[in-house]
Scaffold this active site. Structure first.
Site, PDB file in Angstrom:
ATOM      1  N   ASN A  46      -7.207  -7.030 -34.774  1.00 34.66           N
ATOM      2  CA  ASN A  46      -5.701  -7.905 -34.828  1.00 34.66           C
ATOM      3  C   ASN A  46      -5.884  -8.517 -36.319  1.00 34.66           C
ATOM      4  O   ASN A  46      -6.932  -8.772 -37.130  1.00 34.66           O
ATOM      5  CB  ASN A  46      -6.351  -9.210 -33.709  1.00 34.66           C
ATOM      6  CG  ASN A  46      -5.453 -10.798 -33.869  1.00 34.66           C
ATOM      7  OD1 ASN A  46      -5.571 -10.628 -33.390  1.00 34.66           O
ATOM      8  ND2 ASN A  46      -6.416 -11.613 -34.693  1.00 34.66           N
ATOM      9  N   GLU A  47      -4.492  -9.151 -36.629  1.00 33.42           N
ATOM     10  CA  GLU A  47      -4.515  -9.506 -37.665  1.00 33.42           C
ATOM     11  C   GLU A  47      -5.276  -9.090 -38.676  1.00 33.42           C
ATOM     12  O   GLU A  47      -6.014  -9.369 -39.873  1.00 33.42           O
ATOM     13  CB  GLU A  47      -4.678 -10.576 -37.678  1.00 33.42           C
ATOM     14  CG  GLU A  47      -3.276 -11.569 -37.648  1.00 33.42           C
ATOM     15  CD  GLU A  47      -3.253 -13.438 -37.390  1.00 33.42           C
ATOM     16  OE1 GLU A  47      -4.677 -13.470 -37.972  1.00 33.42           O
ATOM     17  OE2 GLU A  47      -2.816 -13.436 -36.715  1.00 33.42           O
TER      18      GLU A  47
ATOM     19  N   GLU B 156       2.436 -13.845 -31.547  1.00 36.06           N
ATOM     20  CA  GLU B 156       1.759 -15.484 -31.120  1.00 36.06           C
ATOM     21  C   GLU B 156       2.230 -16.732 -32.221  1.00 36.06           C
ATOM     22  O   GLU B 156       2.680 -15.975 -33.134  1.00 36.06           O
ATOM     23  CB  GLU B 156       0.308 -15.525 -32.324  1.00 36.06           C
ATOM     24  CG  GLU B 156      -0.919 -14.379 -31.690  1.00 36.06           C
ATOM     25  CD  GLU B 156      -2.095 -14.468 -32.361  1.00 36.06           C
ATOM     26  OE1 GLU B 156      -2.489 -15.421 -32.703  1.00 36.06           O
ATOM     27  OE2 GLU B 156      -2.783 -13.076 -31.870  1.00 36.06           O
TER      28      GLU B 156
ATOM     29  N   GLU C 165     -11.586 -22.693 -32.194  1.00 40.64           N
ATOM     30  CA  GLU C 165     -10.498 -23.228 -31.826  1.00 40.64           C
ATOM     31  C   GLU C 165     -10.182 -23.868 -30.584  1.00 40.64           C
ATOM     32  O   GLU C 165      -9.570 -23.769 -29.551  1.00 40.64           O
ATOM     33  CB  GLU C 165      -9.692 -21.726 -31.791  1.00 40.64           C
ATOM     34  CG  GLU C 165      -9.331 -21.134 -33.084  1.00 40.64           C
ATOM     35  CD  GLU C 165      -8.300 -19.663 -33.384  1.00 40.64           C
ATOM     36  OE1 GLU C 165      -8.207 -19.009 -32.214  1.00 40.64           O
ATOM     37  OE2 GLU C 165      -8.051 -19.647 -34.412  1.00 40.64           O
TER      38      GLU C 165
ATOM     39  N   PHE D 131      -9.637 -27.243 -30.273  1.00 43.96           N
ATOM     40  CA  PHE D 131      -8.178 -28.073 -29.906  1.00 43.96           C
ATOM     41  C   PHE D 131      -7.220 -27.425 -30.231  1.00 43.96           C
ATOM     42  O   PHE D 131      -5.696 -27.532 -30.104  1.00 43.96           O
ATOM     43  CB  PHE D 131      -8.725 -28.739 -31.031  1.00 43.96           C
ATOM     44  CG  PHE D 131      -9.588 -30.009 -30.175  1.00 43.96           C
ATOM     45  CD1 PHE D 131      -9.465 -31.019 -29.866  1.00 43.96           C
ATOM     46  CD2 PHE D 131     -11.333 -29.893 -30.789  1.00 43.96           C
ATOM     47  CE1 PHE D 131     -10.331 -31.135 -28.780  1.00 43.96           C
ATOM     48  CE2 PHE D 131     -11.665 -31.081 -30.299  1.00 43.96           C
ATOM     49  CZ  PHE D 131     -12.138 -31.799 -29.514  1.00 43.96           C
TER      50      PHE D 131
HETATM   51  C1  GAL Z   1      -3.995 -16.023 -35.207  1.00 45.66           C
HETATM   52  C2  GAL Z   1      -4.402 -15.276 -34.578  1.00 45.66           C
HETATM   53  C3  GAL Z   1      -5.493 -15.901 -33.394  1.00 45.66           C
HETATM   54  C4  GAL Z   1      -6.232 -17.177 -33.407  1.00 45.66           C
HETATM   55  C5  GAL Z   1      -4.582 -17.657 -33.756  1.00 45.66           C
HETATM   56  C6  GAL Z   1      -4.477 -19.534 -33.169  1.00 45.66           C
HETATM   57  O1  GAL Z   1      -3.492 -15.908 -36.349  1.00 45.66           O
HETATM   58  O2  GAL Z   1      -4.364 -14.003 -34.550  1.00 45.66           O
HETATM   59  O3  GAL Z   1      -6.132 -15.239 -32.345  1.00 45.66           O
HETATM   60  O4  GAL Z   1      -7.249 -17.064 -34.404  1.00 45.66           O
HETATM   61  O5  GAL Z   1      -4.329 -17.171 -35.603  1.00 45.66           O
HETATM   62  O6  GAL Z   1      -5.366 -20.097 -35.044  1.00 45.66           O
END
Ligand code: GAL
Length: 676
Positions: free
Chosen positions: A156-157, A310, A358, A360
């Protein structure tokens, strides 16, 4: 042209992907059933599963618990929802760093990152890589042929930069591959300066926080190394899942304007470029920056559809103030991504979490449940995404390209020692892109190594650092008849960050038809008057160059100050092409006039001439149809658009002819048979 694995995904889904990150490991199994019921109601056809689930899959070293994942995969499949299965390697479990503290990254200041943060791994660590490979292998063994599996989502990222001993060792190996021997490295890094000569490879370390000033070539190479190291992690996991099954797409999710990974080098290794993007709803210009990033993601793989992996359904939780997306904005942002080539509309996340950092962050299914504004908008969008299925696999043709290059970005921003040290590469790129967006031109984004042959105009914002191959390509583009629009402080240094010989701008002196004697950054608050050859005037600030014309002619000169009479904007004929060079930061209106004038002179089609800037107009097409996306970003005023021929608005199913009115914050997607 779409990658075969992506084509198969589109066929399997019957169009665009719609869904989001799904974290069932955070919920009681009773909730899973409600989840899939509501997913079906919302039109979800793909979820990203298991992104951070390593601790739930391997709670103790070598002890795997796949039962819950089996159940969820079966449940999703039984409900017609496909799975984008993640390798959980962005979240190594606590036991791994307890046993092997060296997997935790040491930061630039020498501090070790503690467990309980995010991205708590050193990508160079052999122990991390070995364990990441092991869990990936177990997942691939178990799920490669599960009927729910439609795509692999690797990690992920990818993001962390580490300064551990493993990173230094990896950096040395990377440098040996690049330079071969120490003499070449010393030459490339100009180490005679300040007596930084290396006589043994072991003397070379990851750079850390500069205590005074560091060698700029070393910092630049460390950026390249870091990006390549993360890419190695991706490729290692990709190859594992491919070794079990190679007919489904393998991707990872990139981030918006992410400086630490060179996505041009990454994209060829993936089946599709995938983007996570969180435009700030409080920023009235966020959609312009989003448009550029969508164009970049379409361009990363040469125009192939990309994946919006996302986005937020409403507010995020990462800023000091997290405002909601007002009604209609989430839809508009989603359609905007599709209009610029996305073949998916995905969110982080499906169900809003109750705890954790996260809690919220909005979700498709918010804390307030299905009887909520957000869920209603999500379900309505799901229906619309279904109607957009014919768009999947189509692309966009552009005659204008904007250069965007990580080497150039690092050159301008990672280092001090420049005539001014407050360049923002993204800001300069956006200054060049904005007028193109406002005039509705289709734009591709290119690297200096992209195929430039299909473009009429190449826009080159502040390209301070470019390698010889890139310089050759830009020069050749003009020689063959293209128009290059370039701005100041370009072509200054080579790939090793050494000033090019032959006076500034060493790489492009002949191209722009002028030599620059000195760079004259402006003093704080200093402004200059500029006069164009047609008598019009404008102001400029921030930067000037003491420019001496050779073959070029002045389009505009300074009208005051010590450089009065010298060229501020230059035009030069080069081969069969033309080059326009801005030696100063012109006020936006004047810059726009020159830039758009050059596009017109170069014969770039201006199909949406006269439509207001806030009506975003884009086209996706295949051999038979074109899909005209009209998105009205204005919250108060409808826009009426004349249409050239009959078609159908596929969002409503209504036939269109003559004209169409797009309501405030509204959209239309008009399908028409392509004219021969
Ligand atoms: C992205 C990440 C997610 C979640 C989302 C919201 O950057 O891949 O896991 O954290 O941001 O902040």
């Amino acid at each position: 042209m779409t990658d075969a694995r992506m084509r198969a995904l589109i066929d399997r889904l019957g169009g665009l992907a719609y869904g989001g990150d799904y974290n069932p490991e955070q919920w009681d199994p009773a909730v899973w059933r409600e989840d899939v019921r509501l997913m079906r109601e919302a039109g979800v056809n793909l979820v990203s599963l298991g992104v951070f689930a390593w601790a739930s899959l391997e709670p103790e070293p070598g002890k795997y618990e796949f039962g819950w994942l089996d159940e969820v995969m079966d449940l999703l499949h039984g409900n017609g929802i496909a799975v984008n299965l993640a390798t959980p390697t962005a979240a190594p479990p606590a036991w791994l760093s307890q046993r092997y503290p060296e997997v935790l990254p040491v930061m630039a200041d020498g501090e070790r990152f503690g467990f309980g943060n995010r991205l708590h791994y050193d990508p160079s660590s052999p122990v991390y890589r070995e364990h990441a490979a092991a869990i990936t292998t177990r997942l691939a063994e178990r799920y490669s042929f599960h009927p729910a599996l439609a795509m692999w989502h690797i990690s992920n990222e990818y993001g962390p930069t580490a300064y551990n001993e493993a990173a230094s060792a990896g950096f040395r190996r990377w440098l040996r591959r690049r330079y071969g021997d120490l003499a070449t490295l010393n030459e490339a890094w100009t180490t005679r300066f300040w007596g930084q000569v290396y006589t043994d490879w072991d003397q070379v370390e990851a750079p850390g926080v500069p205590r005074t000033w560091m060698n700029p070539s070393r910092i630049l190479d460390f950026k390249r190394f870091t990006s390549d190291t993360l890419l190695e992690c991706f490729v290692a996991e990709r190859d594992i899942v491919r070794s079990f099954r190679d007919d489904i797409p393998v991707v990872t999710n990139f981030m918006r304007f992410y400086r630490h990974a060179d996505y041009w080098r990454w994209a060829p290794e993936e089946d599709a470029a995938a983007l996570d993007i969180y435009p700030d709803p409080a920023d009235p210009d966020a959609h312009v920056s989003a448009a550029f990033q969508f164009d970049l993601f379409r361009s990363l793989k040469g125009g192939q559809p990309w994946l919006l992996m996302e986005q937020a359904a409403s507010a995020v939780s990462q800023w000091r103030l997290n405002v909601v997306k007002e009604p209609g904005r989430m839809r508009l942002g989603s359609l905007q991504a599709v209009s610029r080539g996305a073949d998916s509309v995905m969110f982080f996340q499906w169900r809003a979490g109750r705890g954790g950092h996260e809690r919220f962050h909005s979700a498709m299914l918010p804390h307030s449940g299905p009887d909520s504004r957000t869920f209603r908008e999500v379900a309505e969008l799901g229906r619309e995404v279904g109607r957009l299925s014919p768009v999947a696999g189509t692309t966009t043709r552009a005659e204008v390209a904007v250069l965007f290059d990580w080497d150039g970005w690092w050159g301008l921003e990672e280092l001090w020692g420049l005539p001014r040290n407050d360049f923002s590469y993204v800001d300069t790129v956006m200054r060049h892109y904005r007028p193109l967006w406002e005039h509705h031109y289709a734009v591709d984004v290119v690297s200096p190594h992209s195929d430039l042959s299909r473009y009429k105009v190449l826009v080159v914002p502040n390209a301070y650092l470019m390698d010889d191959r890139g310089v050759g390509a830009v020069t050749e583009f003009a020689r063959r008849g293209g128009t290059v629009v370039m701005s100041f402080f370009s072509g200054v240094v080579d790939a090793c960050n050494r000033v090019r010989p032959d006076g500034y701008p060493g790489a492009f002196r002949r191209l722009i038809g002028a030599k620059i004697d000195e760079y004259w950054p402006a003093r704080p608050g200093e402004r200059f008057a500029v006069e164009f050859s047609d008598g019009s005037t404008a102001t400029a600030d921030w930067w000037r160059e003491d420019l001496h014309l050779e073959t070029g002619t002045a389009l505009a000169t300074y009208a005051d100050g010590l450089l009065r009479g010298r060229a501020a904007v230059v035009a030069n004929a080069y081969g069969a092409g033309r080059v326009v060079y801005f030696a100063t930061l012109l006020e936006a209106g004047a810059f726009e006039r020159v830039l758009i004038g050059e596009l017109r002179a170069a014969g770039v089609a201006d199909r949406f001439h006269g439509l207001p800037a806030h009506l975003e107009c884009t086209v996706r097409e295949d051999e038979r149809h074109e899909y005209l996306f009209l998105l009205n970003h204005d919250p108060g005023t409808p826009v009426t658009v004349p249409l050239e021929s009959v078609g159908t608005d596929i969002l409503t199913g209504r036939p269109t002819s003559g004209e169409i009115t797009v309501p405030p914050l509204g959209a239309a997607v008009v399908r028409r048979v392509r004219q021969a």
